[in-house]
Motif scaffolding. Structure first.
Motif, PDB file in Angstrom:
ATOM      1  N   HIS A  62       0.820  -1.211   0.000  1.00  0.00           N
ATOM      2  CA  HIS A  62       0.000   0.000   0.000  1.00  0.00           C
ATOM      3  C   HIS A  62       0.857   1.265   0.000  1.00  0.00           C
ATOM      4  CE1 HIS A  62      -2.408  -3.249   1.844  1.00  0.00           C
ATOM      5  NE2 HIS A  62      -3.369  -2.746   1.093  1.00  0.00           N
ATOM      6  N   ARG A  63       2.128   1.130   0.373  1.00  0.00           N
ATOM      7  CA  ARG A  63       3.049   2.265   0.316  1.00  0.00           C
ATOM      8  C   ARG A  63       3.980   2.167  -0.889  1.00  0.00           C
ATOM      9  NH1 ARG A  63       6.020   3.202   5.910  1.00  0.00           N
ATOM     10  NH2 ARG A  63       6.707   5.011   4.681  1.00  0.00           N
ATOM     11  N   VAL A  64       4.439   0.964  -1.193  1.00  0.00           N
ATOM     12  CA  VAL A  64       5.412   0.791  -2.272  1.00  0.00           C
ATOM     13  C   VAL A  64       4.789   1.057  -3.644  1.00  0.00           C
ATOM     14  CG1 VAL A  64       6.964  -0.831  -3.409  1.00  0.00           C
ATOM     15  CG2 VAL A  64       6.762  -0.845  -0.916  1.00  0.00           C
ATOM     16  N   VAL A  65       3.599   0.480  -3.896  1.00  0.00           N
ATOM     17  CA  VAL A  65       3.003   0.599  -5.225  1.00  0.00           C
ATOM     18  C   VAL A  65       2.625   2.036  -5.571  1.00  0.00           C
ATOM     19  CG1 VAL A  65       1.108  -0.156  -6.717  1.00  0.00           C
ATOM     20  CG2 VAL A  65       2.250  -1.803  -5.219  1.00  0.00           C
ATOM     21  N   PRO A  66       1.993   2.805  -4.666  1.00  0.00           N
ATOM     22  CA  PRO A  66       1.733   4.215  -5.014  1.00  0.00           C
ATOM     23  C   PRO A  66       3.010   4.994  -5.345  1.00  0.00           C
ATOM     24  CG  PRO A  66       0.370   3.580  -3.155  1.00  0.00           C
ATOM     25  CD  PRO A  66       1.324   2.436  -3.404  1.00  0.00           C
ATOM     26  N   GLU A  67       4.110   4.702  -4.626  1.00  0.00           N
ATOM     27  CA  GLU A  67       5.368   5.376  -4.948  1.00  0.00           C
ATOM     28  C   GLU A  67       5.878   4.951  -6.325  1.00  0.00           C
ATOM     29  OE1 GLU A  67       8.276   4.930  -1.915  1.00  0.00           O
ATOM     30  OE2 GLU A  67       6.959   5.660  -0.308  1.00  0.00           O
ATOM     31  N   LEU A  68       5.699   3.665  -6.643  1.00  0.00           N
ATOM     32  CA  LEU A  68       6.096   3.167  -7.964  1.00  0.00           C
ATOM     33  C   LEU A  68       5.267   3.828  -9.062  1.00  0.00           C
ATOM     34  CD1 LEU A  68       7.692   1.257  -9.764  1.00  0.00           C
ATOM     35  CD2 LEU A  68       6.070  -0.558  -9.183  1.00  0.00           C
ATOM     36  N   LEU A  69       3.963   3.952  -8.835  1.00  0.00           N
ATOM     37  CA  LEU A  69       3.093   4.606  -9.815  1.00  0.00           C
ATOM     38  C   LEU A  69       3.492   6.068 -10.021  1.00  0.00           C
ATOM     39  CD1 LEU A  69      -0.358   3.115  -8.729  1.00  0.00           C
ATOM     40  CD2 LEU A  69       0.761   2.763 -10.931  1.00  0.00           C
ATOM     41  N   ALA A  70       3.827   6.740  -8.923  1.00  0.00           N
ATOM     42  CA  ALA A  70       4.237   8.142  -9.026  1.00  0.00           C
ATOM     43  C   ALA A  70       5.537   8.277  -9.820  1.00  0.00           C
ATOM     44  CB  ALA A  70       4.406   8.733  -7.622  1.00  0.00           C
ATOM     45  N   GLU A  71       6.480   7.341  -9.614  1.00  0.00           N
ATOM     46  CA  GLU A  71       7.741   7.376 -10.354  1.00  0.00           C
ATOM     47  C   GLU A  71       7.516   7.118 -11.841  1.00  0.00           C
ATOM     48  OE1 GLU A  71      11.699   7.794 -11.258  1.00  0.00           O
ATOM     49  OE2 GLU A  71      10.598   8.352  -9.431  1.00  0.00           O
ATOM     50  N   ILE A  72       6.613   6.186 -12.157  1.00  0.00           N
ATOM     51  CA  ILE A  72       6.287   5.914 -13.551  1.00  0.00           C
ATOM     52  C   ILE A  72       5.700   7.161 -14.213  1.00  0.00           C
ATOM     53  CG2 ILE A  72       4.776   4.594 -15.105  1.00  0.00           C
ATOM     54  CD1 ILE A  72       5.054   2.251 -13.124  1.00  0.00           C
ATOM     55  N   SER A  73       4.817   7.843 -13.505  1.00  0.00           N
ATOM     56  CA  SER A  73       4.204   9.072 -14.027  1.00  0.00           C
ATOM     57  C   SER A  73       5.239  10.144 -14.260  1.00  0.00           C
ATOM     58  CB  SER A  73       3.120   9.577 -13.064  1.00  0.00           C
ATOM     59  OG  SER A  73       2.072   8.647 -12.948  1.00  0.00           O
ATOM     60  N   ARG A  74       6.198  10.276 -13.307  1.00  0.00           N
ATOM     61  CA  ARG A  74       7.241  11.288 -13.468  1.00  0.00           C
ATOM     62  C   ARG A  74       8.102  11.004 -14.695  1.00  0.00           C
ATOM     63  NH1 ARG A  74       7.390  11.145  -7.700  1.00  0.00           N
ATOM     64  NH2 ARG A  74       8.967   9.485  -7.721  1.00  0.00           N
ATOM     65  N   ARG A  75       8.433   9.746 -14.899  1.00  0.00           N
ATOM     66  CA  ARG A  75       9.280   9.395 -16.043  1.00  0.00           C
ATOM     67  C   ARG A  75       8.558   9.586 -17.371  1.00  0.00           C
ATOM     68  NH1 ARG A  75      13.595   4.688 -14.580  1.00  0.00           N
ATOM     69  NH2 ARG A  75      14.097   5.409 -12.474  1.00  0.00           N
ATOM     70  N   LYS A  76       7.271   9.295 -17.386  1.00  0.00           N
ATOM     71  CA  LYS A  76       6.494   9.510 -18.606  1.00  0.00           C
ATOM     72  C   LYS A  76       6.406  11.001 -18.928  1.00  0.00           C
ATOM     73  CE  LYS A  76       3.566   5.372 -18.576  1.00  0.00           C
ATOM     74  NZ  LYS A  76       2.167   4.852 -18.472  1.00  0.00           N
ATOM     75  N   ALA A  77       6.298  11.822 -17.884  1.00  0.00           N
ATOM     76  CA  ALA A  77       6.153  13.259 -18.096  1.00  0.00           C
ATOM     77  C   ALA A  77       7.423  13.890 -18.634  1.00  0.00           C
ATOM     78  CB  ALA A  77       5.755  13.928 -16.770  1.00  0.00           C
ATOM     79  N   THR A  78       8.569  13.262 -18.389  1.00  0.00           N
ATOM     80  CA  THR A  78       9.844  13.847 -18.831  1.00  0.00           C
ATOM     81  C   THR A  78      10.289  13.338 -20.182  1.00  0.00           C
ATOM     82  OG1 THR A  78      11.068  12.122 -17.607  1.00  0.00           O
ATOM     83  CG2 THR A  78      10.628  14.193 -16.460  1.00  0.00           C
ATOM     84  N   ARG A  79       9.507  12.474 -20.819  1.00  0.00           N
ATOM     85  CA  ARG A  79       9.897  11.953 -22.135  1.00  0.00           C
ATOM     86  C   ARG A  79       9.779  13.046 -23.201  1.00  0.00           C
ATOM     87  NH1 ARG A  79       6.997   5.965 -22.407  1.00  0.00           N
ATOM     88  NH2 ARG A  79       8.353   4.958 -20.906  1.00  0.00           N
TER      89      ARG A  79
END
Length: 324
Positions: free
Chosen positions: A307-324
């Motif tokens: 419940h803590r790890v996956v939301p952080e993973l999702l946020a990191e994925i979103s950040r990386r997509k935004a910087t493409r």
């Protein structure tokens, strides 16, 4: 040169041509000109998509039996085409329906069957299928010696490569026997939300288990699968609790998967579950129990609260997509 029959998988909700078919056409080109067997009307977009990956011919048929009796009707259709065209081989995606069709077709034709091939090469004595054994420790080469080879392919292991051509379209007109037409679907019961892709042939699978704690938390599985353009699944425990549909169950009695990436969220890793996903190329496990058996298979293990790890993973994925 003899053609190669490729059964087009149109399991997606929008009837588009999926990646699994692109992979089949890529392999088919190595042993002969591909004939895509399209079980439906010749949609212009599908014809373009099949031509992009080298289908020189598209055999199309639109009959209600194909939807009502997907395995039996496709076996009849492929049997007709094999006897008419004498192909070099028949290629089918290695999912649950594909395995059933291939087994029935091989029995009907009296042909040899090779399952779960990861590669193909041409040989003077016929196509050679390559299989992966013992978690990839060995590669086994096999050849069918009787009849037209029927091969099921692990399409997740094949990189689709375009080879654009302008395909010719041939409509197939056959009559299905009474044995196929006799069965009628009398009821349909939804098992849950639609699957985003076929589980058995998916390149990325995200699965959740009892460790997620609730139906609401199980939504993390779908969210992560969507973010990674993967397919969602669940353990036997998650299915029994009603958190995911039975068709998404990953174990020996459900679906066996061979993805390039497998993420296990809150799954301890029973023997039946590990047997169904141990052939994944890369396994990532997240569980709060450091002694969970799933960590014995994992290439990367995260001991922590999903419940803590996956939301952080999702946020990191979103950040990386935004910087493409």
């Amino acid at each position: 040169m003899k053609p190669v029959l490729v059964l087009v998988d149109q399991a997606t909700a929008d009837r588009s041509v999926p990646r699994s078919t692109d992979a089949l056409l890529t392999l088919a080109r190595r042993i002969g000109p591909p004939t895509a067997v399209l079980c439906g009307p010749p949609d212009p977009s599908a014809i373009v998509a099949l031509g992009r990956y080298g289908a020189t011919t598209i055999a199309t048929i639109a009959r209600p039996e194909l939807a009502e009796h997907p395995a039996a009707a496709r076996v009849e259709l492929l049997t007709h085409l094999v006897r008419r065209d004498a192909p070099a081989a028949v290629l089918i995606a290695s999912d649950r329906l594909g395995q059933e069709i291939a087994a029935r077709l091989a029995a009907r034709l009296g042909s040899g069957l090779i399952s779960d091939a990861v590669d193909l090469r041409r040989d003077v004595d016929g196509p050679v299928a390559v299989q992966s054994a013992l978690l990839g420790a060995y590669r086994v080469e096999s050849r069918v010696t009787a009849g037209v080879p029927v091969l099921t392919i692990r399409t997740d292991a094949v990189e689709p490569l375009p080879a654009p051509v302008q395909p010719s379209v041939r409509r197939v007109d056959i009559g299905f026997p009474a044995g196929v037409r006799a069965v009628r679907r009398i009821a349909r019961r939804p098992g849950g939300t639609e699957v985003s892709g076929d589980l058995a042939t998916a390149a990325i699978v995200v699965a959740g288990g009892r460790g997620l704690g609730s139906q609401e938390s199980f939504a993390l599985v779908g969210a992560l699968a969507e973010a990674l353009h993967g397919t969602a699944g669940g353990s036997h425990a998650a299915t029994e609790l009603g958190w995911c549909p039975r068709r998404e169950q990953i174990d020996q009695l459900g679906t066996i998967v061979h993805p390039r990436l497998y993420l296990a969220l809150g799954i301890s890793g029973s023997v039946r579950h590990r047997a169904a996903m141990q052939h994944a190329e890369t396994i990532v496990a997240i569980d709060r129990n450091p002694a969970a058996p799933i960590f014995d298979l994992a290439d990367l293990g995260v001991v922590g609260d999903v419940h803590r790890v996956v939301p952080e993973l999702l946020a990191e994925i979103s950040r990386r997509k935004a910087t493409r």
